[in-house]
Design a protein around this motif. Structure first.
Motif, PDB file in Angstrom:
ATOM      1  N   VAL A 139      33.480  48.544  31.224  1.00  0.00           N
ATOM      2  CA  VAL A 139      33.013  48.217  32.566  1.00  0.00           C
ATOM      3  C   VAL A 139      34.053  47.417  33.341  1.00  0.00           C
ATOM      4  O   VAL A 139      34.127  47.500  34.565  1.00  0.00           O
ATOM      5  N   ALA A 140      34.887  46.654  32.627  1.00  0.00           N
ATOM      6  CA  ALA A 140      35.926  45.873  33.302  1.00  0.00           C
ATOM      7  C   ALA A 140      36.890  46.804  34.035  1.00  0.00           C
ATOM      8  O   ALA A 140      37.559  46.398  34.984  1.00  0.00           O
ATOM      9  N   LEU A 141      36.982  48.044  33.574  1.00  0.00           N
ATOM     10  CA  LEU A 141      37.845  49.025  34.233  1.00  0.00           C
ATOM     11  C   LEU A 141      37.124  49.711  35.395  1.00  0.00           C
ATOM     12  O   LEU A 141      37.664  50.601  36.034  1.00  0.00           O
ATOM     13  N   GLY A 142      35.896  49.315  35.619  1.00  0.00           N
ATOM     14  CA  GLY A 142      35.147  49.903  36.722  1.00  0.00           C
ATOM     15  C   GLY A 142      34.366  51.148  36.309  1.00  0.00           C
ATOM     16  O   GLY A 142      33.767  51.828  37.132  1.00  0.00           O
ATOM     17  N   LYS A 143      34.378  51.453  35.008  1.00  0.00           N
ATOM     18  CA  LYS A 143      33.625  52.626  34.536  1.00  0.00           C
ATOM     19  C   LYS A 143      32.210  52.227  34.139  1.00  0.00           C
ATOM     20  O   LYS A 143      31.886  51.045  34.008  1.00  0.00           O
ATOM     21  N   LEU A 144      31.373  53.215  33.908  1.00  0.00           N
ATOM     22  CA  LEU A 144      30.031  52.957  33.391  1.00  0.00           C
ATOM     23  C   LEU A 144      30.064  52.980  31.873  1.00  0.00           C
ATOM     24  O   LEU A 144      30.767  53.775  31.281  1.00  0.00           O
ATOM     25  N   TYR A 145      29.274  52.107  31.246  1.00  0.00           N
ATOM     26  CA  TYR A 145      29.129  52.188  29.798  1.00  0.00           C
ATOM     27  C   TYR A 145      27.655  52.249  29.413  1.00  0.00           C
ATOM     28  O   TYR A 145      26.867  51.386  29.774  1.00  0.00           O
ATOM     29  N   LEU A 146      27.310  53.291  28.683  1.00  0.00           N
ATOM     30  CA  LEU A 146      25.959  53.384  28.129  1.00  0.00           C
ATOM     31  C   LEU A 146      26.088  53.763  26.668  1.00  0.00           C
ATOM     32  O   LEU A 146      26.751  54.743  26.335  1.00  0.00           O
TER      33      LEU A 146
ATOM     34  N   ASP B 162      25.067  55.377  23.150  1.00  0.00           N
ATOM     35  CA  ASP B 162      24.425  56.672  22.897  1.00  0.00           C
ATOM     36  C   ASP B 162      22.917  56.539  22.953  1.00  0.00           C
ATOM     37  O   ASP B 162      22.221  57.341  23.573  1.00  0.00           O
ATOM     38  N   GLU B 163      22.444  55.492  22.299  1.00  0.00           N
ATOM     39  CA  GLU B 163      21.003  55.281  22.217  1.00  0.00           C
ATOM     40  C   GLU B 163      20.391  55.141  23.613  1.00  0.00           C
ATOM     41  O   GLU B 163      19.412  55.798  23.965  1.00  0.00           O
ATOM     42  N   VAL B 164      21.018  54.295  24.420  1.00  0.00           N
ATOM     43  CA  VAL B 164      20.529  54.063  25.767  1.00  0.00           C
ATOM     44  C   VAL B 164      20.630  55.331  26.617  1.00  0.00           C
ATOM     45  O   VAL B 164      19.696  55.693  27.333  1.00  0.00           O
ATOM     46  N   ALA B 165      21.752  56.006  26.493  1.00  0.00           N
ATOM     47  CA  ALA B 165      21.946  57.218  27.281  1.00  0.00           C
ATOM     48  C   ALA B 165      20.869  58.245  26.966  1.00  0.00           C
ATOM     49  O   ALA B 165      20.336  58.903  27.866  1.00  0.00           O
ATOM     50  N   SER B 166      20.512  58.351  25.695  1.00  0.00           N
ATOM     51  CA  SER B 166      19.520  59.355  25.324  1.00  0.00           C
ATOM     52  C   SER B 166      18.141  58.970  25.869  1.00  0.00           C
ATOM     53  O   SER B 166      17.346  59.821  26.243  1.00  0.00           O
ATOM     54  N   VAL B 167      17.900  57.674  25.935  1.00  0.00           N
ATOM     55  CA  VAL B 167      16.640  57.230  26.522  1.00  0.00           C
ATOM     56  C   VAL B 167      16.591  57.627  27.994  1.00  0.00           C
ATOM     57  O   VAL B 167      15.587  58.153  28.480  1.00  0.00           O
ATOM     58  N   LEU B 168      17.689  57.410  28.689  1.00  0.00           N
ATOM     59  CA  LEU B 168      17.727  57.754  30.104  1.00  0.00           C
ATOM     60  C   LEU B 168      17.551  59.255  30.308  1.00  0.00           C
ATOM     61  O   LEU B 168      16.943  59.698  31.259  1.00  0.00           O
ATOM     62  N   ARG B 169      18.145  60.025  29.404  1.00  0.00           N
ATOM     63  CA  ARG B 169      18.036  61.472  29.533  1.00  0.00           C
ATOM     64  C   ARG B 169      16.584  61.909  29.349  1.00  0.00           C
ATOM     65  O   ARG B 169      16.041  62.628  30.168  1.00  0.00           O
ATOM     66  N   LYS B 170      15.960  61.430  28.281  1.00  0.00           N
ATOM     67  CA  LYS B 170      14.557  61.757  28.022  1.00  0.00           C
ATOM     68  C   LYS B 170      13.717  61.397  29.244  1.00  0.00           C
ATOM     69  O   LYS B 170      12.881  62.147  29.710  1.00  0.00           O
ATOM     70  N   ASN B 171      14.014  60.207  29.748  1.00  0.00           N
ATOM     71  CA  ASN B 171      13.349  59.668  30.911  1.00  0.00           C
ATOM     72  C   ASN B 171      13.296  60.656  32.073  1.00  0.00           C
ATOM     73  O   ASN B 171      12.235  60.947  32.613  1.00  0.00           O
TER      74      ASN B 171
ATOM     75  N   ASP C  83      19.836  51.066  38.620  1.00  0.00           N
ATOM     76  CA  ASP C  83      19.590  51.246  40.055  1.00  0.00           C
ATOM     77  C   ASP C  83      20.077  50.044  40.850  1.00  0.00           C
ATOM     78  O   ASP C  83      20.489  50.164  42.002  1.00  0.00           O
ATOM     79  N   ASN C  84      19.996  48.865  40.241  1.00  0.00           N
ATOM     80  CA  ASN C  84      20.387  47.647  40.949  1.00  0.00           C
ATOM     81  C   ASN C  84      21.870  47.335  40.830  1.00  0.00           C
ATOM     82  O   ASN C  84      22.297  46.232  41.131  1.00  0.00           O
ATOM     83  N   GLY C  85      22.617  48.284  40.329  1.00  0.00           N
ATOM     84  CA  GLY C  85      24.061  48.105  40.378  1.00  0.00           C
ATOM     85  C   GLY C  85      24.738  47.699  39.081  1.00  0.00           C
ATOM     86  O   GLY C  85      25.922  47.392  39.085  1.00  0.00           O
ATOM     87  N   ALA C  86      23.998  47.701  37.976  1.00  0.00           N
ATOM     88  CA  ALA C  86      24.636  47.374  36.710  1.00  0.00           C
ATOM     89  C   ALA C  86      25.611  48.487  36.326  1.00  0.00           C
ATOM     90  O   ALA C  86      25.430  49.644  36.686  1.00  0.00           O
ATOM     91  N   SER C  87      26.643  48.107  35.590  1.00  0.00           N
ATOM     92  CA  SER C  87      27.650  49.088  35.175  1.00  0.00           C
ATOM     93  C   SER C  87      27.438  49.542  33.745  1.00  0.00           C
ATOM     94  O   SER C  87      28.115  50.446  33.265  1.00  0.00           O
ATOM     95  N   GLY C  88      26.541  48.883  33.064  1.00  0.00           N
ATOM     96  CA  GLY C  88      26.333  49.268  31.676  1.00  0.00           C
ATOM     97  C   GLY C  88      25.088  48.627  31.111  1.00  0.00           C
ATOM     98  O   GLY C  88      24.418  47.833  31.778  1.00  0.00           O
ATOM     99  N   TYR C  89      24.784  49.006  29.894  1.00  0.00           N
ATOM    100  CA  TYR C  89      23.574  48.514  29.259  1.00  0.00           C
ATOM    101  C   TYR C  89      23.762  48.574  27.754  1.00  0.00           C
ATOM    102  O   TYR C  89      24.056  49.627  27.217  1.00  0.00           O
TER     103      TYR C  89
END
Lengths: 205, 205
Positions: B119-126, B128-137, B96-102
């Motif tokens: 992220v250096a290319l301006g894309k988001l990086y998450l 798999d593990e983190v992404a699934s946490v966000l999805r569950k969330n 939410d605070n503007g990070a591009s990845g985790y």
DNA sequence: CCTGCCATCCCACAAAAACGGGATATTTGA
DNA sequence: TCAAATATCCCGTTTTTGTGGGATGGCAGG
């Protein structure tokens, strides 16, 4: 003779960091690493290091349990606990389970090396920071609760009422009530809400 | 052109680990590190990296606040959050605070390098593990509570009764009771004990 | 403009927790 | 072996929670 060192940590970055920090230490021989308790135990069955650096928070068996197991099987190995935070109860439990030292992950390379060398001599090593936490701890810190009280506490935290707990543990409601009273007294809390908050923060549930 | 990387983490071992992991990466240029938010901001005032790896739990200003500050002052910098655990709420706040990845600290070197390059290319990086946490969330995870409810929750967790809270907030006991009811509903808890446990574990108090 | 959401307030009843006593067997450690 | 700690049980009273309604004004977004 060099001190043979093994490390157990599930964070590869930390392993790599420590490895790199110790590259120039001729008196410390890097034996290898494990990412969890099982592979650590597997390794130990074939080779025995002098000192193990052990993260306390790991998936599966925690460092605290692993410490106990290792010390039971191989009493000659010295163990140093390793963690990010100085969680009072963890440090205490680690030491209770036979660890010879404890360092935080923000320790300086010098501290780490000193810790390894100190415990290899059979002495205890506690960084100033950790030592002061332990001191505070014995002063007023963590409530000491009994096995039974912890059982009751856990069930309370799971949302059960006294009578439900009584049913579950095959004891009377009065008994549960007494345990609850004792918990409130030990935590110096005026009700269960603040007690649970404290207990969770101290990692007791 | 190499990606210029800076890292903020209060654990020297982690910094050293990442440094050593990236030594052979010619496409990534190691600019330096900071041990806390202040020295990070001081550094940025003279030099600007492309990507910042940022620990979320630090003494003083947390990574979450630092992330926000840095993105406000230097919107062109890409930030990757870094932490030990996959605490749902932290990851969410960081993004939410503007990070591009985790990435988690137990990530493999490959994951880490991929994250930095992505992220250096301006894309988001998450991962798999983190992404699934966000999805569950977003599915069923964290209860969304209002400002007022959070105030009441905090006071409950501090051991205050409804009437004490009413006095403190200058509202009637009925209102406090209503907030309490709503909290119980939102947390799907049957009593305050289990609610507080959940709330503390989710880092909401 | 009107539909949610929020914060506020009310009533009443049942259930549970908190508080203040006291008591007794068993285990454990010094 | 003996005192302290633990686990068990009981009584009664007051306070606080939990449950299940209902109601009102304000404010923001569609």
């Amino acid at each position: 003779m060099a001190i043979r060192l093994f490390i157990v940590d599930d964070h590869y970055m930390v392993i790599e960091g420590i490895h790199s920090l110790l590259l120039n230490e001729k008196e410390i021989e890097w034996m290898g690493h494990a990412g969890n308790a099982d592979s650590c135990l597997a390794y130990l069955s074939s080779q025995l290091p002098d000192v193990i650096l052990m993260d306390i928070s790991m998936p599966g068996m925690s460092g605290i349990e692993l410490c106990k197991t290792v010390k039971e099987k191989y009493p000659s190995v010295y163990i140093i606990g390793l963690s990010t935070f100085n969680q009072q109860s963890f440090i205490q439990k680690m030491m209770d389970n036979g660890a010879s030292g404890y360092v935080l992950k923000n320790a300086t390379p010098e501290e780490l090396i000193e810790a390894i060398k100190t415990v290899a001599l059979g002495k205890l090593y506690l960084s100033d920071e950790v030592a002061s936490v332990l001191r505070k701890n014995s002063d007023l810190g963590i409530p000491v609760i009994t096995r039974r009280e912890k059982e009751v506490l856990t069930l309370i935290a799971d949302g059960m009422t006294n009578s439900e707990i009584a049913g579950r543990l095959f004891i009377s409601v009065s008994t549960v009530d007494t345990h609850r009273k004792n918990l409130l007294a030990k935590f110096e809390s005026k009700n269960i809400a603040s007690l649970i908050k404290t207990a969770v923060q101290l990692n007791m549930i």
